[in-house]
Scaffold this motif. Structure first.
Motif, PDB file in Angstrom:
ATOM      1  N   PHE A   2       0.855  -1.179   0.000  1.00  0.00           N
ATOM      2  CA  PHE A   2       0.000   0.000   0.000  1.00  0.00           C
ATOM      3  C   PHE A   2       0.899   1.239   0.000  1.00  0.00           C
ATOM      4  CE2 PHE A   2      -2.308  -3.465   1.695  1.00  0.00           C
ATOM      5  CZ  PHE A   2      -3.646  -3.272   1.400  1.00  0.00           C
ATOM      6  N   ILE A   3       0.423   2.303  -0.614  1.00  0.00           N
ATOM      7  CA  ILE A   3       1.197   3.554  -0.615  1.00  0.00           C
ATOM      8  C   ILE A   3       0.363   4.620   0.081  1.00  0.00           C
ATOM      9  CG2 ILE A   3       2.291   5.320  -2.044  1.00  0.00           C
ATOM     10  CD1 ILE A   3       3.609   2.727  -2.572  1.00  0.00           C
ATOM     11  N   ALA A  48       5.588   0.569  11.501  1.00  0.00           N
ATOM     12  CA  ALA A  48       5.526  -0.881  11.696  1.00  0.00           C
ATOM     13  C   ALA A  48       5.630  -1.220  13.182  1.00  0.00           C
ATOM     14  CB  ALA A  48       6.649  -1.570  10.916  1.00  0.00           C
ATOM     15  N   ARG A  49       6.197  -0.321  13.970  1.00  0.00           N
ATOM     16  CA  ARG A  49       6.361  -0.558  15.411  1.00  0.00           C
ATOM     17  C   ARG A  49       5.199   0.021  16.228  1.00  0.00           C
ATOM     18  NH1 ARG A  49      11.620  -2.367  17.918  1.00  0.00           N
ATOM     19  NH2 ARG A  49      12.817  -2.821  16.062  1.00  0.00           N
ATOM     20  N   VAL A 342       1.595  -4.722   7.984  1.00  0.00           N
ATOM     21  CA  VAL A 342       1.686  -3.467   8.736  1.00  0.00           C
ATOM     22  C   VAL A 342       0.339  -2.754   8.680  1.00  0.00           C
ATOM     23  CG1 VAL A 342       2.799  -1.196   8.819  1.00  0.00           C
ATOM     24  CG2 VAL A 342       4.175  -3.245   8.363  1.00  0.00           C
ATOM     25  N   VAL A 343      -0.264  -2.709   7.487  1.00  0.00           N
ATOM     26  CA  VAL A 343      -1.574  -2.065   7.339  1.00  0.00           C
ATOM     27  C   VAL A 343      -2.599  -2.777   8.212  1.00  0.00           C
ATOM     28  CG1 VAL A 343      -3.443  -1.568   5.721  1.00  0.00           C
ATOM     29  CG2 VAL A 343      -1.055  -1.194   5.038  1.00  0.00           C
ATOM     30  N   ARG A 344      -2.583  -4.091   8.221  1.00  0.00           N
ATOM     31  CA  ARG A 344      -3.521  -4.864   9.062  1.00  0.00           C
ATOM     32  C   ARG A 344      -3.335  -4.504  10.531  1.00  0.00           C
ATOM     33  NH1 ARG A 344      -2.673  -9.691   6.092  1.00  0.00           N
ATOM     34  NH2 ARG A 344      -1.177 -10.269   7.687  1.00  0.00           N
ATOM     35  N   VAL A 349      -5.085  -1.448  15.416  1.00  0.00           N
ATOM     36  CA  VAL A 349      -4.852  -0.368  16.376  1.00  0.00           C
ATOM     37  C   VAL A 349      -6.007   0.635  16.326  1.00  0.00           C
ATOM     38  CG1 VAL A 349      -3.422   1.681  16.801  1.00  0.00           C
ATOM     39  CG2 VAL A 349      -2.341  -0.542  16.503  1.00  0.00           C
ATOM     40  N   ALA A 350      -6.439   0.986  15.098  1.00  0.00           N
ATOM     41  CA  ALA A 350      -7.526   1.957  14.917  1.00  0.00           C
ATOM     42  C   ALA A 350      -8.793   1.454  15.606  1.00  0.00           C
ATOM     43  CB  ALA A 350      -7.774   2.180  13.433  1.00  0.00           C
TER      44      ALA A 350
END
Lengths: 360, 360
Positions: A2-3, A48-49, A342-344, A349-350
């Motif tokens: 993803f960008i 990513a962290r 990372v997106v997942r 988190v959201a």
């Protein structure tokens, strides 16, 4: 892949830290540090962290409103107690203390205890370079590295960053782990199901291996140098010095007692100090020679090294910090690439923090 | 192999420096630094180099009565002009200035220009550790190391030494070149007619080689890390930082302009600074936490690392400085071994300076 635009990503990160209870100023600062990693191409140390920090906060190991303070000092040195705050916030604030001391007496050196992971080391040392100072930044970290002759993991990847101001050329910014490679490089190979080159890791018995998952099976990263015959005792020396300056000097957890970054691993039952430790320094270049004189020689140094005869015409000699600057220019223009896992993680988190989903 | 008592050897070395015109105090100091190398087992940096210093003096590149001075300073920093003195004398005196500054304001940092080879880096940083300070010592040197991707030699083996005081345990003393190996190791292999392990040197075209004589044929030493795939850019970063702190900061010759140690090589025709550069630092440990508290945690650090589970039961994990201390104890008792070519060189020096022959 993803960008995402850096401003959008930063707004999301700020919201996450705000939801964790950080004051606005701290949330912005922490987001700046994380985004600097993503822009500079140090993907392992950027958003990513973020999920890792959230989990540490959930586990009660990160204090979003730390009452950090100087507990011990001389005109050019100090120890700071980070009050279990985010390293992303404590480290740049500690660097400000170092910079003030340097303004007063030529240099400032701060050892920090009771902190957490501080992101990329380079960010903090660059704060000093902006003020025409040589900036130093180090931290200890979760034990993953085996000293020379050791089967046991005793040290973190304990990075060192040194930022040196130039004149017309870009600043010199060296930022590297004192292990042969950082753990992030192994994670990338694991995702691709590929072997490591020789000299990166050892297995649980201390034998060399090319298994990128060796760390998960009780193995260890090798110190810079890779093997004893290639002088990996030097990487062990460097990693040890970082550990001592960051944690023994400040009163943080050192060596195998350094607190783990992942929240599912328990803290040491016999602690020798509080939290993670950092070491930050700033030295005014005009504490040694006139500023413009120094900078013009730095420019000359940089130009001479850039023009060193290359082995292969297609790959010239680089100056420390150059690839990161190129990445930054590219990603500011074209967006930051994020891997699907990372997106997942960010979506999780959201959801957890009741935030809007990240928009691409 | 010849064996000689350290006191006899030291008396000879003092006489050599006296004959060069050094004041008594300086001759003693220089002899102490050289002997420390021979006692600690760093044979390449001890009396084996004496003839090199004598030749530089004959060539007018070493001033035996330097009027060294602080040319620029703040309370915690200074630049010293070594007036072309022996590095063996200038470096420990510069460290005394660093120590005085640390006594006053917590830390002291000295960049030195217009100096010469300073012997083993460890000696100087240990002066600080004796005063309960963390000692730093670095120097740039004749260009023998190729940066990552470079065919050309741009950096010296630019060593770093860090000495950290302990309590009941022996001090932590790390002292290492920022190349994979120092040139001395190649010289030993050449004498034995043996190949080098992989990753130590490259040939004149930048290809890896096992030829211990590659340096003489236009090759180069590789930075710590050994190969790009094993992160030798980190060794390049370290060597560069040492070069900049020692020489760009002070106004000495940097990078490929660093003056050669051997007197038969000409100085740069387009100099960018004066002589060789060093960087020395001292930080009071009680500038960070109470001294006894620090030392007791250092003892704990050392004991824990000594007891790390070894890969092979017959080789436990060592603490930086341990092998050198063992060598010192052994050689104080049993004498210092000197190779025949070294003894021949010393006899030549004795003849040249009209001194009595070295007695065994």
């Amino acid at each position: 892949m993803f960008i995402i635009n850096d401003t959008k990503l930063k707004e999301f990160v700020i919201d996450v830290f705000l939801q964790m209870g950080c004051p606005e100023e701290d949330a912005l600062l922490a987001a700046n540090v994380l985004l600097a990693a993503d822009l500079r191409g140090v993907d392992s140390h950027g958003v990513a962290r973020l999920t890792g920090y959230v989990r540490l906060w959930e586990a009660g190991r990160i204090n979003p409103t730390p009452n950090w303070k100087v507990t011990y000092q001389t005109p050019s040195t100090a120890t700071i107690d980070g009050d279990a705050g985010l390293g992303l916030v404590i480290a740049p604030k500690a660097m400000q203390v170092a910079i003030e001391k340097a303004e007063n007496v030529g240099s400032g050196w701060i050892s920090v205890k009771n902190s957490n992971h501080f992101g990329i080391a380079g960010y903090h040392s660059m704060l000093a370079a902006e003020k025409d100072m040589i900036g130093w930044s180090m931290t200890n970290a979760s034990p993953l590295v085996a000293p020379t002759h050791s089967k046991e993991r005793m040290l973190g990847t304990n990075p060192i960053a040194i930022a040196i101001p130039a004149g017309e050329e870009n600043d010199f910014v060296a930022d590297f782990a004192t292990s042969t490679v950082a753990n992030g490089k192994l994670e990338i190979l694991q995702r691709k199901n590929e072997d490591t080159p020789n000299g990166w890791v050892q297995d649980k018995d201390g034998n060399s291996t090319n298994n990128a998952a060796a760390l998960k099976d009780g193995g260890a990263l090798l110190p810079l140098g890779s093997e004893p015959m290639r002088s990996n005792h030097k990487g062990y020396c460097l990693g040890s010095a970082v550990d001592i300056l960051s944690a023994v000097l400040s009163g943080a957890g050192y060596g195998p007692w350094a607190p783990p970054f992942v929240s599912f691993l328990p803290l040491a039952s016999d602690p020798v100090g509080e939290g993670l430790g950092h070491f930050l320094g700033a030295m005014r270049v005009d504490g040694f020679r006139p500023k413009e004189e120094f900078k013009s020689h730095m420019d000359n140094w940089i130009r001479r090294f850039k023009s060193a005869t290359p082995i292969d015409e297609s790959q010239r000699v680089l100056i420390p910090g150059e690839p990161e600057l190129e990445n930054t220019a590219y990603r500011l223009k074209n967006g930051i690439p994020l891997l699907e896992p990372v997106v997942r993680d960010l979506e999780e988190v959201a959801k957890k923090l009741k935030l809007d989903k990240l928009k691409f």
